[in-house]
Design an enzyme around this catalytic site. Sequence first.
Site, short mmCIF file in Angstrom:
data_model
loop_
_atom_site.label_atom_id
_atom_site.label_comp_id
_atom_site.label_asym_id
_atom_site.label_seq_id
_atom_site.Cartn_x
_atom_site.Cartn_y
_atom_site.Cartn_z
N HIS A 99 19.97 -96.47 -0.50
CA HIS A 99 19.63 -95.78 -1.74
C HIS A 99 18.94 -94.48 -1.39
CE1 HIS A 99 17.94 -95.02 -5.75
NE2 HIS A 99 18.82 -95.89 -6.20
N ASP B 139 23.39 -102.25 -7.12
CA ASP B 139 24.79 -102.11 -7.50
C ASP B 139 25.58 -103.41 -7.38
OD1 ASP B 139 24.59 -99.43 -8.19
OD2 ASP B 139 24.75 -98.81 -6.11
#
Length: 483
Positions: A331, A387
Site C-alpha cells: 500500500h 483489497d
Amino acid sequence: MSKPTASSLSVRDNRTGKDYTIPIVDNAVRAVDFKGIKAPRLAGEREENETEKGLRVSDQGFLNTAVLHSQITYIDGDAGVLRYRGYPIEQLALHSSHLETAYLLIYGSLPTKSQFEIFSNEVSQHAVMHAEAQQFFRSFRYDAHPMAVLTSAFAYLGSYYQEANPSLQGQTLFTKGDAPSLAIMDKQIYRLIGKATTLAAMAYRVRQGREFVTPPTGMSYTASFLYQMDYLGQEDYTPNPVLVKALDVLFLLHADHEMNASASSTLQVGSSLVDPFSAIAAGCASLYGPLHGGANEAVVRMLLSIGKPENVPAFIEAVKRREKVLSGFGHRIYKTSDPRSFIVRKTADEVFKITGKDALLETAMALHDAAMKDEYFVSRKLAPNVDFCGLIYRAMGFPMDYFPVLFVIPRVVGWLAHWRQMMLQTGGVKIWRPRQIYVGAGKRDYVPIGKRETVEGLRLTPSAVEHSGISKRTRLATYKGKL
C-alpha cells in the site's frame, strides 16, 4: 527569513553562500517559503528554470506534500493505524454503523440519538430519484461499465439543483459559514449520501434489464441498497441480515482514507467552487482507475489467473521476475499491515458461513502465506491490504466490474467530509494550482509547413488507425469537400 529557532530549518544555498531559516509548524515546512531562496542564473542554464524567481519543490506523485490542514482522518502507515476523527477503525467497525460513521466524519463527533435520527431520516428522504432519471440510465449501452454510468450520473444529478450551484448563486454560496449557507450545504450532503445507493442500484439494474426500485422506508442504509438491487416484487422482501451487516462494515471501512487519489481529485475540482455534484463526479472518475478503486477487481482477476493453490509458487516466482503483477499486497501508505484487513477477514468468515466459501479463498490464503514467508515480499513490506474484500463481494454475488461501485458508495461520505472542511476552512478556498518543472524546448521560431523537417519516433508522431466497416468504405468513396 526569520531567525533560527528550535522549530525551524536552516538551509544554506551553496550556489550563493546565503543562509535561510524556514519555520517548521506541525512538523511541516511551507513550500512557498522556499520561493524566497533565489540565485542568479548560472552560465548556460536554461531560462525556463526561472532560477532567479525562487526555488521550487519537486514532488512527483505527491509523495511527501501536504495540501491542507485536516481534522478528519489520521493514518500511521508504519504502525498500521487508521482513525476517523480520533476513533480507531477497529472500535468503529465493532460498535458503529456506516451512517453513524458518516455523521462522525462530516460533522466531527458521534451523534446523539436525536441528532442521528434527524441525519438518517434526511438521508433516507433524499434517496428518491426524479422520474426522468430512468431515461438517463436507459440511454447507456447494455454493456456500459457501471462506473462509467455512475460517474455520469453524479454529474447529471447536479443539473437538477440550481440553488446548489455557485456558478448561478454566487461563489460564496458554500464558503460563508452562516446558517443559510450551512443549510444549503447540508441539504446537498443528504442528497448525495442518500442518492449514492439509488444511483448505484440503478446502474446495476439497467444492466439486468430490470425495472428500477423506489428506495423503501423503514430499512437501514445498507439494507435499503440491497433491497433496491434485488427486489423483484416479492411480498415483505427483506435482505439477509448477515449480508446487510457485512456490507455495512465494508462501507464503514471504505468511508474515508485521507488524501487518496479520489479525495484529492474531489478537492482539486471543488477548489474551483464548482457545485458539489460535479466535484463528487470527479472523485468517482478518479476511483474508477485500476490503481485505486479497481484494485478489488484486479485481486479477483489475479486469483482467477492463478487458479489452484498449487500454482501459487510458480506465480510468486513470476512476480519476482516481474513477469506478473501482484495485486492485493502492499500500500502507498501502509508499510506494515492494513488495519482494515483484519476486519475484512473476520467479515469474510461471517459471510462465508451462509454463502459457502469462495473457491478462490484457498488460493488467496496460499498466496498470503507464501508471500509472508518470502524475503522478497517481506523486505519490500508487501503485506496484504484491504483489497481482498473482493472475495466477499464475489461470494455475495456481485459482478466483478461492480466492485468499484461498492467502493464509491461509502467513499462519497469521505469526499463530502473533505469538501465541506475545505469550503469552511479559515482563510477561504484557494484554487489548487500545482507548479511544474518545464523541461521542454526553449524558444523556437515558427517554420512554414513546406520547410519543416520530418520528426520521427514512436512517441513523437500520431499513431495510424486501421479503419473498417463504414469508416473504411467512406474513405474509399468520393464526395464534395473530401480531403
